[in-house]
Write a protein that holds these residues in place. Structure first.
Motif: not given
Length: 424
Positions: A83-88, A90-95, A122-129
């Motif tokens: 989870l920590a790496h996934a948040r990072d 998505v936050r940086k735009g790598a995913q 189900i949590g979905l973390l996404y890039d707002p762009s």
């Protein structure tokens, strides 16, 4: 007419001798169009799917099958992470999107399927762009979850467990609901029924899509041609950079007037209208030849097919006339080269943007699509699309040609009127 043709010849020789102009108006549109064509689906290589991160906290058998289904989807490229790496990422735009499958999800989803209990999330973390990617991932995720959870509920270990628990709760609470009890007993009998031989690998089957789709892209051209994204990108970039050529022509006329060459030309036995129209004719010839050359490269290097050569030539000539009229309008109403350059660049970019050169016009809001019908560049790109990847004939390009010549005539008449007024 001898003086008129001499003026046209002079402009053509000067333009061809200017290597920087040729680089700007011929090489750059080809390079940029090749880039955009490859981005929007050009080439023979297929993409690897949408990049998605999967945070699998549910390690049950059903959770593993959901994860396996996502990884097997050819439209997705799944990367497992915590989870920590996934948040990072998505936050940086790598995913673009991360799917968080929480612990105990499959059992909670099965329980909520036929009850009023709270549904698990189900949590979905996404890039707002990239909201479009989020919508596509949601659809694929729904398919996998429904198939696995329904399979568990109708024949899997989890379904048997939940059925037994529900019957036990009915007995403990002494609920007299014969219909519910009969249904649960029937479900348990169905779950205990031995599977027939040869019916797959013995795993229960869940709800699956009850239909398939047959995709067929329709154009009027040959079946083997299909849609070539390079055709639209070359149309858009060709229109953009040739309009820049028209801007440079108009600014060049202002520089000529400032330097005094304009007055010396008018002192010769030629009229103002001849001087203006000669510059317009030379610009139209240059613009038409540039567009034809750009598409020759597109046909040879990127397999862009022209379905109607007469239709294409008509659009090219019409757009050449439009470019010339646009340049004359800039020269007529521009006070100084410096002021005209900024206004002309802004106007050109607006024409190109609304014409659909950067983004296809169908992606515009409905009211913008109606507004762009009065923008000549949209007609130019529509005409080029008609005689290239759409595979239509010359009659389909006739409305675009008529609109282009109409705008060219309007711009030229306005420019001549302005020049005559200033001279008077």
């Amino acid at each position: 007419m001898t003086a008129f043709f001499a003026l046209v010849r002079k402009d053509l020789i000067l333009y061809v001798s200017d290597k920087r102009a040729l680089l700007m108006h011929l090489v750059l549109p080809i390079v940029i169009a090749a880039f955009f064509g490859s981005v929007f689906g050009g080439g023979s290589a297929k993409g690897g799917g949408i990049d998605v991160v999967l945070v699998q906290q549910d390690t049950s058998d059903a959770g593993n099958r959901i994860a396996a289904g996502l990884k097997a989807d050819p439209n997705l490229h799944v990367t497992p992470m915590d989870l920590a790496h996934a948040r990072d990422a998505v936050r940086k735009g790598a995913q673009a999107v991360a799917i968080v499958l929480p612990a105990g999800f499959a059992e909670a989803a099965g329980t909520a399927m036929f009850s009023n209990q709270a549904k698990p999330a189900i949590g979905l973390l996404y890039d707002p762009s990239q909201p479009a990617v989020l919508a596509m991932v949601k659809g694929m995720l729904t398919q996998q979850v429904m198939q696995v959870v329904s399979a568990e509920m109708f024949g899997g270990p989890l379904g048997k467990k939940l059925t037994a628990r529900s019957l036990q709760q009915l007995d403990e609470n002494k609920v007299q609901d014969a219909a519910l009890r009969d249904m649960l007993v029937a479900v348990r009998k169905f779950e205990d029924r031995p599977r027939e031989e040869g019916a797959g690998d013995g795993a229960p089957r869940g709800l699956a899509m009850p239909f398939t789709t047959h995709d067929e892209g329709l154009t009027s051209g040959p079946v083997a041609q299909g849609y070539n994204p390079y055709a639209h990108s070359f149309s858009g970039m060709g229109v953009q950079f040739i309009l820049f050529m028209g801007v440079n022509m108009g600014i060049g006329m202002l520089l000529t007037r400032r330097s005094g060459v304009w007055d010396r030309l008018l002192a010769a036995p030629v009229t103002l209208t001849q001087v203006v129209l000669a510059r317009g004719v030379s610009a139209a010839i240059i613009a038409s030849c540039l567009l034809c050359t750009i598409f020759i490269v597109a046909a040879l290097a990127f397999h862009v097919q022209v379905s109607s050569v007469p239709g294409f030539l008509a659009v090219a000539i019409g757009f050449g006339a439009l470019t010339a009229g646009f340049g004359l309008l800039i020269a007529a109403f521009g006070k100084t080269p410096e002021a005209a350059r900024g206004i002309a660049m802004f106007a050109t970019l607006i024409l190109v943007m609304l014409g659909g050169a950067w983004v296809p016009s169908f992606m515009f809001p409905a009211w913008v699509q109606q507004l762009t019908l009065v923008v000549p560049t949209r007609w130019a790109i529509a005409g080029l699309d008609a005689v290239t990847w759409r595979g239509l004939g010359a009659p389909a390009a006739a409305p675009a040609v008529a609109v282009l010549f109409g705008f060219a005539l309007l711009f030229t008449v306005a420019a001549v009127w302005r020049f005559r007024r200033e001279q008077a």
